[in-house]
Design an enzyme around this catalytic site. Structure first.
Site, PDB file in Angstrom:
ATOM      1  N   ASP A 175      49.664  39.307  35.379  1.00  0.00           N
ATOM      2  CA  ASP A 175      48.965  40.466  36.447  1.00  0.00           C
ATOM      3  C   ASP A 175      50.539  40.152  37.485  1.00  0.00           C
ATOM      4  O   ASP A 175      50.737  38.973  38.332  1.00  0.00           O
ATOM      5  CB  ASP A 175      48.028  39.375  37.561  1.00  0.00           C
ATOM      6  CG  ASP A 175      47.458  39.969  39.322  1.00  0.00           C
ATOM      7  OD1 ASP A 175      48.478  40.918  39.502  1.00  0.00           O
ATOM      8  OD2 ASP A 175      47.359  39.734  39.340  1.00  0.00           O
TER       9      ASP A 175
ATOM     10  N   TRP B 109      45.769  33.057  43.681  1.00  0.00           N
ATOM     11  CA  TRP B 109      44.644  34.190  43.181  1.00  0.00           C
ATOM     12  C   TRP B 109      45.133  34.004  42.098  1.00  0.00           C
ATOM     13  O   TRP B 109      43.845  34.101  41.176  1.00  0.00           O
ATOM     14  CB  TRP B 109      46.062  35.542  43.010  1.00  0.00           C
ATOM     15  CG  TRP B 109      45.955  35.860  44.818  1.00  0.00           C
ATOM     16  CD1 TRP B 109      47.199  36.074  45.694  1.00  0.00           C
ATOM     17  CD2 TRP B 109      44.899  36.690  45.045  1.00  0.00           C
ATOM     18  NE1 TRP B 109      46.572  36.619  46.883  1.00  0.00           N
ATOM     19  CE2 TRP B 109      45.408  36.745  46.712  1.00  0.00           C
ATOM     20  CE3 TRP B 109      43.771  36.678  44.839  1.00  0.00           C
ATOM     21  CZ2 TRP B 109      44.365  37.782  47.284  1.00  0.00           C
ATOM     22  CZ3 TRP B 109      42.828  37.999  45.440  1.00  0.00           C
ATOM     23  CH2 TRP B 109      43.109  38.353  46.558  1.00  0.00           C
TER      24      TRP B 109
ATOM     25  N   LYS C 117      51.528  47.096  47.237  1.00  0.00           N
ATOM     26  CA  LYS C 117      52.872  46.327  47.138  1.00  0.00           C
ATOM     27  C   LYS C 117      54.017  46.997  47.003  1.00  0.00           C
ATOM     28  O   LYS C 117      54.009  47.274  48.203  1.00  0.00           O
ATOM     29  CB  LYS C 117      52.458  44.990  46.503  1.00  0.00           C
ATOM     30  CG  LYS C 117      50.930  44.025  46.422  1.00  0.00           C
ATOM     31  CD  LYS C 117      51.170  43.073  47.109  1.00  0.00           C
ATOM     32  CE  LYS C 117      49.695  42.592  46.809  1.00  0.00           C
ATOM     33  NZ  LYS C 117      49.161  41.781  48.339  1.00  0.00           N
TER      34      LYS C 117
END
Length: 366
Positions: A176, A103, A200
């Site tokens: 992030d 990511w 999440k």
């Protein structure tokens, strides 16, 4: 059973109490008698939900007043582009990125489409098995910002929180935190910006929480499309255009659960550490047949990536786990293998069940 034993990397498990409330709200909200799916984003009810969601997050994090909070759409993928659009101005050197996994590599690649950026550290050479010490990185003092992903869900890597503080002589730190936000306390004052999409620990996909030091808002250039300008979202209190009402409502339920059922982030951290300890102890006892992807110092408490060393064995374990009601243990498509995600709503009992399944399967192949 499928929800309580859901180890998916995302969308992840939600607390059962939250699911029950969300189910009822789809039919009829107790406060309004109308389905949450039909509630106006301009209604007094939804404005009160926005107020409560912000209040709860500020309370959970003890968030200083100098940070603006907004609920955006588009997930991290949109923010990978809008962050450099807003903050990588010509007044500063190019932003710097830590490329520590799937990511974060996507984040730096997207920033490169917007303008120049520099990768301050990359774990690609070692197969993204380890992480750097953030405070030791060689970063230009006048860089627009330093960006990193706090927890790499694919590779199962998690950073220790940096010790740095926001100062004029270091670039703002942008993180992030999509996969570990509200899983533990965070010293927010060390960051220029924190963002986290919901699927999440926070709720269903559709909403992204951003915390931004108001000093950063002052450097945003004029001329950006209004909806991509962070100032627009802050000024309109996350209601510039129709926001994801249902996702924000469920997020609010999750924050209530964290505050009242769990007892705050210190308590949530203790639960998460116990879950991770249980799982990794099991994997380590099976080290003759199981390989954990992440180097030990950097193992994530949110996502454990591992393999039995053979695609057929990994597939056989997925099937054996399914027979016990365990779902979501497939590895990410880019890495393969197996992955168990231990997000907030995953219980210690669920981890015990997974550990028992791993032990039984592993011992049969030892």
């Amino acid at each position: 059973m499928g929800n309580t034993l859901n180890f998916s990397g995302g969308p992840g498990a939600l607390p059962v109490a939250v699911l029950n409330q969300a189910r009822d709200a789809i039919v009829s909200l107790p406060e309004t008698g109308i389905s949450v799916l039909g509630m106006s984003h301009r209604s007094d009810w939804f404005l009160s939900i926005l107020d409560e969601a912000e209040h709860n997050i500020r309370k959970l994090l003890d968030l200083p007043d100098r940070y603006a909070l907004a609920f955006l759409q588009g997930g991290s993928s949109l923010l990978f582009a809008t962050i450099p659009m807003n903050f990588a101005t010509r007044s500063f050197a190019p932003p710097e990125y830590v490329s520590s996994g799937y990511w974060s590599s996507r984040a730096s690649a997207e920033a490169g489409r917007v303008g120049p950026c520099r990768v301050a550290w990359s774990g690609q050479r070692t197969g993204f098995c380890d992480l750097p010490e953030l405070d030791a990185l060689d970063v230009a003092a006048n860089a627009a910002y330093l960006h990193y992903v706090s927890n790499e869900t694919v590779e199962g890597l998690q950073f220790a929180e940096p010790a740095r503080e926001v100062r004029a002589d270091v670039p703002p730190l942008i993180a992030d935190m999509s996969s570990d936000f509200l899983s533990k306390p965070v010293a927010v004052e060390r960051f220029g910006m924190i963002y986290a999409h919901a699927q999440k620990n926070l709720g269903p996909a559709g909403v992204t929480v951003v915390l931004i030091d108001r000093a950063l808002l002052e450097r945003i250039p004029e001329g950006l499309p209004s909806i991509l300008d962070f100032r627009t979202q802050v000024t309109h209190r996350s209601n510039y255009n129709t926001p994801p009402v249902f996702a924000i409502y469920v997020l609010t339920l999750v924050t209530r659960w964290l505050l009242h059922d769990i007892g705050g982030l210190d308590a949530m951290q203790r639960v998460n550490e116990a879950k991770a300890r249980r799982l990794y102890d099991t994997l380590d006892k099976l080290d003759d047949v199981v390989t954990v992807h992440a180097a030990r110092p950097w193992r994530s408490r949110m996502n454990a990536a591992f393999t039995f060393g053979d695609e057929r064995l990994d597939a056989a374990f997925i099937e054996a786990a399914r027979e016990r009601g365990i779902v979501g243990v497939e590895g990410h498509r880019s890495l393969g293998g197996l992955r168990a995600s231990l997000y907030n709503a995953v219980t210690l009992d669920a981890v015990d069940t997974l550990a028992e399944a791993l032990t039984e399967f592993g011992l049969q192949r030892a």
